[in-house]
Design a protein around this motif. Structure first.
Motif, PDB file in Angstrom:
ATOM      1  N   ASP A   1      13.122   0.875   2.189  1.00 28.38           N
ATOM      2  CA  ASP A   1      11.872   1.048   2.691  1.00 28.38           C
ATOM      3  C   ASP A   1      11.398   2.341   3.263  1.00 28.38           C
ATOM      4  O   ASP A   1       9.733   2.182   3.300  1.00 28.38           O
ATOM      5  CB  ASP A   1      12.143   0.147   3.451  1.00 28.38           C
ATOM      6  N   MET A   2      12.141   2.550   3.842  1.00 28.56           N
ATOM      7  CA  MET A   2      11.709   4.090   4.582  1.00 28.56           C
ATOM      8  C   MET A   2      11.339   5.110   3.244  1.00 28.56           C
ATOM      9  O   MET A   2      10.247   6.229   3.366  1.00 28.56           O
ATOM     10  CB  MET A   2      12.147   4.689   5.756  1.00 28.56           C
ATOM     11  N   LYS A   3      12.319   5.206   2.323  1.00 28.76           N
ATOM     12  CA  LYS A   3      11.669   6.274   1.689  1.00 28.76           C
ATOM     13  C   LYS A   3      10.583   6.284   0.616  1.00 28.76           C
ATOM     14  O   LYS A   3       9.735   6.819   0.427  1.00 28.76           O
ATOM     15  CB  LYS A   3      12.355   5.991   0.345  1.00 28.76           C
ATOM     16  N   SER A   4      10.216   4.732   0.151  1.00 28.71           N
ATOM     17  CA  SER A   4       8.806   3.994  -0.352  1.00 28.71           C
ATOM     18  C   SER A   4       8.056   4.323   0.033  1.00 28.71           C
ATOM     19  O   SER A   4       6.878   5.044  -0.414  1.00 28.71           O
ATOM     20  CB  SER A   4       9.096   2.354  -0.737  1.00 28.71           C
TER      21      SER A   4
ATOM     22  N   ILE B   1      -1.086   7.173   7.814  1.00 32.08           N
ATOM     23  CA  ILE B   1      -1.781   5.598   7.943  1.00 32.08           C
ATOM     24  C   ILE B   1      -2.452   5.478   8.912  1.00 32.08           C
ATOM     25  O   ILE B   1      -3.286   4.568   8.345  1.00 32.08           O
ATOM     26  CB  ILE B   1      -0.296   4.791   8.331  1.00 32.08           C
ATOM     27  N   VAL B   2      -2.459   6.278   9.958  1.00 31.82           N
ATOM     28  CA  VAL B   2      -3.197   5.085  11.195  1.00 31.82           C
ATOM     29  C   VAL B   2      -4.145   5.810  11.067  1.00 31.82           C
ATOM     30  O   VAL B   2      -5.976   6.071  11.118  1.00 31.82           O
ATOM     31  CB  VAL B   2      -3.112   5.892  12.339  1.00 31.82           C
ATOM     32  N   ALA B   3      -5.033   7.605  10.535  1.00 28.18           N
ATOM     33  CA  ALA B   3      -5.624   7.442   9.775  1.00 28.18           C
ATOM     34  C   ALA B   3      -6.068   7.042   8.775  1.00 28.18           C
ATOM     35  O   ALA B   3      -8.091   6.871   8.854  1.00 28.18           O
ATOM     36  CB  ALA B   3      -6.141   9.382   9.164  1.00 28.18           C
TER      37      ALA B   3
ATOM     38  N   LEU C   1      -5.411  -3.300   2.472  1.00 32.17           N
ATOM     39  CA  LEU C   1      -5.205  -2.181   3.333  1.00 32.17           C
ATOM     40  C   LEU C   1      -4.289  -2.477   4.688  1.00 32.17           C
ATOM     41  O   LEU C   1      -3.539  -1.659   4.766  1.00 32.17           O
ATOM     42  CB  LEU C   1      -6.370  -0.781   2.457  1.00 32.17           C
ATOM     43  N   LEU C   2      -5.062  -2.804   5.557  1.00 32.74           N
ATOM     44  CA  LEU C   2      -4.818  -2.692   7.279  1.00 32.74           C
ATOM     45  C   LEU C   2      -3.365  -3.358   6.699  1.00 32.74           C
ATOM     46  O   LEU C   2      -2.265  -3.110   7.166  1.00 32.74           O
ATOM     47  CB  LEU C   2      -5.561  -3.563   7.624  1.00 32.74           C
TER      48      LEU C   2
ATOM     49  N   ARG D   1       2.543  -2.757   6.982  1.00 33.54           N
ATOM     50  CA  ARG D   1       3.599  -3.211   6.735  1.00 33.54           C
ATOM     51  C   ARG D   1       4.573  -2.022   6.032  1.00 33.54           C
ATOM     52  O   ARG D   1       5.901  -1.567   6.468  1.00 33.54           O
ATOM     53  CB  ARG D   1       3.894  -3.846   4.779  1.00 33.54           C
ATOM     54  N   ASP D   2       3.929  -0.676   6.429  1.00 33.89           N
ATOM     55  CA  ASP D   2       4.168   0.685   5.769  1.00 33.89           C
ATOM     56  C   ASP D   2       4.677   1.049   7.224  1.00 33.89           C
ATOM     57  O   ASP D   2       5.964   1.777   7.502  1.00 33.89           O
ATOM     58  CB  ASP D   2       3.190   1.751   5.183  1.00 33.89           C
TER      59      ASP D   2
END
Length: 500
Positions: free
Chosen positions: A7-10, A197-199, A460-461, A466-467
């Motif tokens: 998951d982290m790699k993705s 991601i936050v941006a 998207l949010l 999830r990311d």
């Protein structure tokens, strides 16, 4: 080494295409050597020469922070370092053991406060520093002790402690250097992905994508609400203006016609008076046609101002204008005029030939001349008075006829204006209905786009959440896996020899 979760790699691959390559380079790296850096004027070159002479070839220097096993940062003891400088060294502090050297303690009296301040700044700005130790030294004293063979001066310089610390850290790095750089690379790439991601989440929630659509929707709603009232008020105002201008223009045209005909009558002879009725009829018809053409142009202008499609030109019949012939009945006044004219003629004849009565031989000629001259004068006076009477009669007839035609034209104009107002009102209502339908369609499209953007924003949010969760789960495996040493400094209670 702890492997990255799928998951982290993705997540890293999606938000930073080069992150996995950077982590892989850190995983297979073999740190070695010392990377020397620091502030300008702090004595980096002199420190490097003294260390090389002190430990010989045991220390190898490198120009790359990524390949270095130890980073040595040299600063001046004159003043604490700033946050800007510390930020420049953040990558080294978070991935590699750092030996922080505060040089020139023999010159500056308050070097202890400077070392303490440097320690606090680094601890505050880089809380994830791998290992950082602070060493107050004097390279000048080390050089002087080496040149003079004074072992006490060399020991007092503090350079030996720096060399010992470098040796210890290099030994530790042989076992932990790669793992530390690997963990630092993972942390750094995860921080970059988290920031992206936050941006992105802040950008989509800021409303920049929907602001234009919402402004367009407000504009359409305002246009629909104000659509009917504005054009109906404008139609009423323009029709009233057309009515006033058309009637006034027609009245001025007929007034000018009346004045022209009166001037013509005043200078006309008997033959010209015979053709006057036809001339009046032709002029009146021209004035009527001009009034109709002016009204048509004004109505076209109103249609254009209202934004309506121009209608087919209204057909206005150009029929001949029957104004009748001036009728005159001979009455007693005409007989009296003839009698008075004859009497006046005879009297003037007698007055003219009265000197001839003094000659007896001219008695017969006197009578004949009196009768002939009296008859001629009576005829002339009678015709002149008849012409004057005909002119007066035609003046009255002209005034009455023009007034009648003017009234007929004004009635015709007002009737056309009423019909045009009804048709324009119907056209405005139809155009308003079409405009409302068009606006409703546009509003439906805008609302559909807003709903689509809202759904896209929600998705998207959710993906961003999830990311972020995947990054947190992946980083949990690295927390506590590599021992981190707290930032500390060497004891500096011993007195230091001052430079003379």
């Amino acid at each position: 080494m702890i492997p990255l979760s799928e998951d982290m790699k993705s997540v890293l691959r999606r938000w930073d295409s080069s992150a996995l390559d950077e982590i892989e380079r850190a995983r297979v790296s073999r740190p070695a050597g010392v990377h020397l850096t620091g502030t300008a004027g702090s004595g980096k070159s002199e420190l490097r020469r003294e260390l090389s002479r002190l430990v010989g070839s045991a220390i190898e220097f490198t120009d790359s922070v990524a390949d270095a096993a130890v980073v040595m940062i040299v600063v001046d003891a004159s003043a604490p370092v700033g946050r800007v400088e510390v930020e420049q060294w953040r990558a080294a502090l978070e991935s590699t053991p750092v030996v922080f050297v505060v040089n020139k303690i023999d010159v500056h009296r308050h070097w202890r406060e400077v070392v303490s301040a440097d320690t606090d700044v680094v601890a505050e700005c880089v809380p994830r520093a791998v290992e950082c130790t602070f060493h107050p030294v004097s390279v000048r004293l080390a050089r002087m002790g080496r040149e003079s063979g004074d072992a006490a001066m060399s020991a007092e310089s503090g350079l030996g402690a720096v060399a010992d610390r470098l040796g210890v850290v290099l030994l530790q790095t042989a076992a932990l250097g790669t793992e530390r750089k690997y963990a630092a690379a993972v942390q750094d790439c995860a921080s970059g992905a988290r920031a992206s991601i936050v941006a992105r989440a802040r950008a989509v929630t800021g409303g920049s994508d929907t602001a234009e659509l919402r402004a367009r929707r407000a504009e359409l709603v305002g246009e629909r609400d104000n659509l009917g009232d504005d054009r109906r008020a404008l139609l009423h105002n323009r029709i009233q203006r057309v009515r006033v201008e058309s009637v006034h223009t027609a009245a001025e045209d007929f007034r000018a016609l009346t004045a022209e005909v009166k001037r013509t009558i005043d200078g006309a002879g008997r033959a010209e008076l015979t053709h006057l009725p036809a001339h009046v009829a032709e002029s009146a018809r021209g004035a009527r046609n001009r009034a109709d053409a002016a009204l048509t142009a004004r109505l076209r202008a109103v249609e254009t101002e209202l934004g309506l499609t121009p209608r087919q030109a209204e057909s206005v019949a150009d029929a001949p204008l029957d104004i009748g012939e001036p009728s005159r009945r001979r009455g007693v006044e005409d007989v009296v005029m003839i009698v008075v004219g004859a009497s006046a003629g005879v009297g003037l004849g007698r007055l003219v030939v009265s000197p001839m009565a003094l000659v007896p031989a001219w008695a017969v000629a006197n009578t004949v001349i009196t009768l002939v001259l009296g008859g001629a004068l009576a005829w002339w006076i009678t015709r002149s008075r008849s012409l004057v009477a005909d002119r007066a009669h035609l003046r009255g007839w002209t005034q009455e006829t023009v007034a009648r035609v003017k009234s007929s034209v004004e009635q015709r104009l007002l009737s056309r204006i009423l019909d045009a107002e009804s048709m324009l009102a119907a056209a405005v209502a139809s155009a308003d209905r079409d405009a409302v339908a068009r606006i409703d369609v546009a509003l439906a499209e805008v609302d559909a786009e807003l709903r689509r953007l809202a759904d896209h924003l929600s998705a998207l949010l959710s993906a961003c959440d999830r990311d972020l969760s995947a990054l947190e789960r992946g980083l949990e495996r690295f927390r506590g896996s590599v021992p981190l040493s707290s930032t500390h400094g060497e004891p500096f209670d011993e007195p230091v020899r001052r430079s003379q």
